[in-house]
Design a protein around this motif. Structure first.
Motif, PDB file in Angstrom:
ATOM      1  N   ASN A 172       0.821  -1.215   0.000  1.00 46.76           N
ATOM      2  CA  ASN A 172       0.000   0.000   0.000  1.00 46.76           C
ATOM      3  C   ASN A 172       0.855   1.264   0.000  1.00 46.76           C
ATOM      4  OD1 ASN A 172      -2.479  -1.356  -0.052  1.00 46.76           O
ATOM      5  ND2 ASN A 172      -2.469  -1.621   2.171  1.00 46.76           N
ATOM      6  N   TYR A 173       2.031   1.193   0.604  1.00 49.82           N
ATOM      7  CA  TYR A 173       2.962   2.324   0.616  1.00 49.82           C
ATOM      8  C   TYR A 173       3.369   2.660  -0.825  1.00 49.82           C
ATOM      9  CZ  TYR A 173       7.261   4.955   1.554  1.00 49.82           C
ATOM     10  OH  TYR A 173       8.234   5.922   1.578  1.00 49.82           O
ATOM     11  N   LYS A 174       3.607   1.603  -1.598  1.00 53.77           N
ATOM     12  CA  LYS A 174       4.002   1.795  -2.994  1.00 53.77           C
ATOM     13  C   LYS A 174       2.861   2.482  -3.767  1.00 53.77           C
ATOM     14  CE  LYS A 174       6.131  -0.879  -6.690  1.00 53.77           C
ATOM     15  NZ  LYS A 174       5.058  -1.163  -7.628  1.00 53.77           N
ATOM     16  N   ILE A 175       1.658   1.999  -3.546  1.00 54.29           N
ATOM     17  CA  ILE A 175       0.496   2.602  -4.218  1.00 54.29           C
ATOM     18  C   ILE A 175       0.382   4.082  -3.831  1.00 54.29           C
ATOM     19  CG2 ILE A 175      -2.040   2.571  -4.348  1.00 54.29           C
ATOM     20  CD1 ILE A 175      -1.914  -0.467  -4.032  1.00 54.29           C
ATOM     21  N   PHE A 176       0.558   4.366  -2.549  1.00 51.97           N
ATOM     22  CA  PHE A 176       0.469   5.745  -2.061  1.00 51.97           C
ATOM     23  C   PHE A 176       1.545   6.634  -2.685  1.00 51.97           C
ATOM     24  CE2 PHE A 176       2.415   8.601   1.183  1.00 51.97           C
ATOM     25  CZ  PHE A 176       1.480   9.623   1.122  1.00 51.97           C
ATOM     26  N   GLU A 178       3.065   6.392  -5.429  1.00 55.88           N
ATOM     27  CA  GLU A 178       2.905   6.626  -6.869  1.00 55.88           C
ATOM     28  C   GLU A 178       2.097   7.890  -7.167  1.00 55.88           C
ATOM     29  OE1 GLU A 178       3.351   1.975  -8.104  1.00 55.88           O
ATOM     30  OE2 GLU A 178       1.357   2.876  -8.175  1.00 55.88           O
ATOM     31  N   THR A 179       1.146   8.213  -6.279  1.00 56.33           N
ATOM     32  CA  THR A 179       0.280   9.371  -6.530  1.00 56.33           C
ATOM     33  C   THR A 179       0.471  10.481  -5.494  1.00 56.33           C
ATOM     34  OG1 THR A 179      -1.431   8.363  -5.179  1.00 56.33           O
ATOM     35  CG2 THR A 179      -1.565   7.971  -7.556  1.00 56.33           C
ATOM     36  N   LEU A 180       1.088  10.125  -4.365  1.00 61.34           N
ATOM     37  CA  LEU A 180       1.216  11.037  -3.215  1.00 61.34           C
ATOM     38  C   LEU A 180      -0.132  11.490  -2.671  1.00 61.34           C
ATOM     39  CD1 LEU A 180       4.390  13.205  -3.780  1.00 61.34           C
ATOM     40  CD2 LEU A 180       4.076  11.095  -2.502  1.00 61.34           C
ATOM     41  N   LEU A 214     -19.215  11.217   5.564  1.00 59.43           N
ATOM     42  CA  LEU A 214     -19.399  10.717   4.192  1.00 59.43           C
ATOM     43  C   LEU A 214     -18.269   9.790   3.749  1.00 59.43           C
ATOM     44  CD1 LEU A 214     -20.368  14.197   2.713  1.00 59.43           C
ATOM     45  CD2 LEU A 214     -21.939  12.312   3.206  1.00 59.43           C
ATOM     46  N   GLY A 215     -17.115   9.872   4.437  1.00 58.69           N
ATOM     47  CA  GLY A 215     -15.947   9.076   4.017  1.00 58.69           C
ATOM     48  C   GLY A 215     -14.756   9.991   3.847  1.00 58.69           C
ATOM     49  N   ILE A 216     -13.594   9.402   3.521  1.00 61.81           N
ATOM     50  CA  ILE A 216     -12.398  10.248   3.369  1.00 61.81           C
ATOM     51  C   ILE A 216     -12.267  10.723   1.912  1.00 61.81           C
ATOM     52  CG2 ILE A 216     -11.065   9.261   5.259  1.00 61.81           C
ATOM     53  CD1 ILE A 216      -9.372   7.829   2.951  1.00 61.81           C
ATOM     54  N   ASN A 217     -11.574  11.829   1.747  1.00 61.34           N
ATOM     55  CA  ASN A 217     -11.217  12.298   0.405  1.00 61.34           C
ATOM     56  C   ASN A 217      -9.801  11.809   0.070  1.00 61.34           C
ATOM     57  OD1 ASN A 217      -9.481  13.962   1.807  1.00 61.34           O
ATOM     58  ND2 ASN A 217     -10.625  15.853   1.437  1.00 61.34           N
ATOM     59  N   GLN A 218      -9.259  12.277  -1.028  1.00 59.60           N
ATOM     60  CA  GLN A 218      -7.948  11.779  -1.471  1.00 59.60           C
ATOM     61  C   GLN A 218      -6.807  12.203  -0.550  1.00 59.60           C
ATOM     62  OE1 GLN A 218      -7.248  12.687  -5.565  1.00 59.60           O
ATOM     63  NE2 GLN A 218      -9.089  11.625  -6.251  1.00 59.60           N
ATOM     64  N   LYS A 219      -7.074  13.217   0.294  1.00 61.07           N
ATOM     65  CA  LYS A 219      -6.022  13.659   1.214  1.00 61.07           C
ATOM     66  C   LYS A 219      -6.124  12.957   2.564  1.00 61.07           C
ATOM     67  CE  LYS A 219      -6.695  18.291  -0.012  1.00 61.07           C
ATOM     68  NZ  LYS A 219      -6.745  19.653   0.475  1.00 61.07           N
ATOM     69  N   GLY A 220      -7.133  12.100   2.708  1.00 58.90           N
ATOM     70  CA  GLY A 220      -7.313  11.391   3.973  1.00 58.90           C
ATOM     71  C   GLY A 220      -8.138  12.178   4.969  1.00 58.90           C
ATOM     72  N   GLU A 221      -8.641  13.341   4.553  1.00 60.19           N
ATOM     73  CA  GLU A 221      -9.506  14.121   5.439  1.00 60.19           C
ATOM     74  C   GLU A 221     -10.893  13.481   5.469  1.00 60.19           C
ATOM     75  OE1 GLU A 221      -7.489  18.427   4.300  1.00 60.19           O
ATOM     76  OE2 GLU A 221      -9.136  17.636   3.120  1.00 60.19           O
TER      77      GLU A 221
END
Ligand code: BTN
Length: 248
Positions: A172-176, A178-180, A214-221
Motif C-alpha cells: 500500500n505504501y508503494k500505491i500511495f 505513486e500518486t502522493l 461521508l468518508g475520506i477524500n484523497q487527502k485522507g480528510e
C-alpha cells in the motif's frame, strides 16, 4: 528487511527513532514482546504487558513533502486491517483516522511520529499495537478495548501477523507514493470505515458539533455534511471524531 527484536524495551517507537537517527534504513522493523513505556496518541500511555500483543514500529524514509506524511497513518491502518483479515478472517473496521475496531471496541492503535526539516522528511516511525492473544483488560480498559482472542476464542500466531502487516504496508505504501495521495486506496479505506454514513460528533478544542460522515477524500480528510448541508473536510491533526454513543 532488517529486524530488531526486544524481549522488553521502553517503547518500540522510541527504539525506532533512535535507530533511525543512527542511520538504519527504510523498512527497518522493531518488535518487542513487552514495553515499559508504551506510548499512545495525545500523550497517553499504551499498556504493554508481555505475551499476548504485538508492539511493532517501522522506520520509513519517504521522499515526499512533509505535508503529505499524515496520510501514511491511514495507509498503516488500512494495511493492518487487511493483514488481520488475511490471517484471522476477522473484519476489523477503521475508526477515522487510524484506530481499528471490532464490535465497537479498539483492537489496534497506531502512533505515527516524524522527524523533518522545513519540508524534507528525515524519517517517519509508524508504531502499531495489536491486541492479539490478550485474554482480558483492566476494569477501565475493558469498556473500550478488545483483542482478537476475546472476539474469537482463538489464539493467533503473532509472527505471521507481523509479516502480513509488513507485506500489506509495503504494497500500500508503494500505491500511495505513486500518486502522493490516497486516490487508489480511498475506496478500500472507505469500505472499512465504521464512521461512514453515520452521525458523528466533531470535537475541536472547546467546540463540538454533530455532522454526518461521508468518508475520506484523497487527502485522507474526513468529509462531513453539517446541519446547514455544507460539506467540511476534517483534518486528522485538529479534531477528534466520536460516534454519538460511546467509543465508536
Ligand atoms: C493510540 O493511542 O491509539 C496509539 C497506540 C500505539 C501503540 C503502539 S505499540 C507499538 C508502538 N510503540 C509505542 O510506544 N506505541 C506504538
Amino acid at each position: 528487511m532488517k529486524t530488531f527484536y526486544y524481549e522488553e524495551t521502553d517503547s518500540t517507537n522510541i527504539r525506532a527513532r533512535e535507530l533511525a537517527r543512527e542511520g538504519q534504513p527504510h523498512g527497518t522493523l522493531i518488535v518487542a514482546d513487552a514495553q515499559t513505556e508504551g506510548r499512545g496518541r495525545q500523550g497517553r500511555t499504551w499498556q504493554s504487558p508481555a505475551g499476548g500483543s504485538i508492539y511493532m514500529s517501522v522506520i520509513l524514509r519517504p521522499e515526499i513533502p512533509a505535508s503529505k506524511a499524515c496520510m501514511l497513518t491511514l495507509v498503516a491502518a488500512l494495511s493492518t486491517a487487511e493483514a488481520i483479515k488475511e490471517c484471522t478472517g476477522i473484519d476489523a473496521g477503521i475508526k477515522w483516522p487510524n484506530d481499528l475496531v471490532i464490535n465497537g471496541k479498539k483492537v489496534v492503535g497506531i502512533l505515527t511520529e516524524m522527524s523533518a526539516g522545513t519540508d524534507k522528511i528525515d524519517y517517519v516511525v509508524i508504531g502499531v499495537g495489536i491486541n492479539v492473544n490478550v485474554e482480558g483488560f483492566s476494569v477501565e480498559l475493558k469498556k473500550t478495548a478488545t483483542s482478537l482472542k476475546i472476539e474469537t476464542g482463538l489464539s493467533f500466531d503473532r509472527k505471521t501477523l507481523i509479516r502480513a502487516v509488513m507485506k500489506r504496508l509495503e504494497h500500500n505504501y508503494k500505491i500511495f507514493t505513486e500518486t502522493l495521495n490516497l486516490k487508489n486506496l480511498q475506496e478500500k479505506y472507505n469500505s472499512l470505515l465504521i464512521n461512514k454514513d453515520r452521525q458523528v460528533k466533531i470535537l475541536c478544542g472547546p467546540r463540538s458539533y454533530e455532522a454526518y460522515a461521508l468518508g475520506i477524500n484523497q487527502k485522507g480528510e474526513l468529509l462531513v455534511r453539517k446541519e446547514d448541508n455544507t460539506v467540511e473536510a476534517i483534518y486528522a491533526g485538529e479534531v477528534s471524531v466520536r460516534g454519538l454513543y460511546g467509543y465508536v
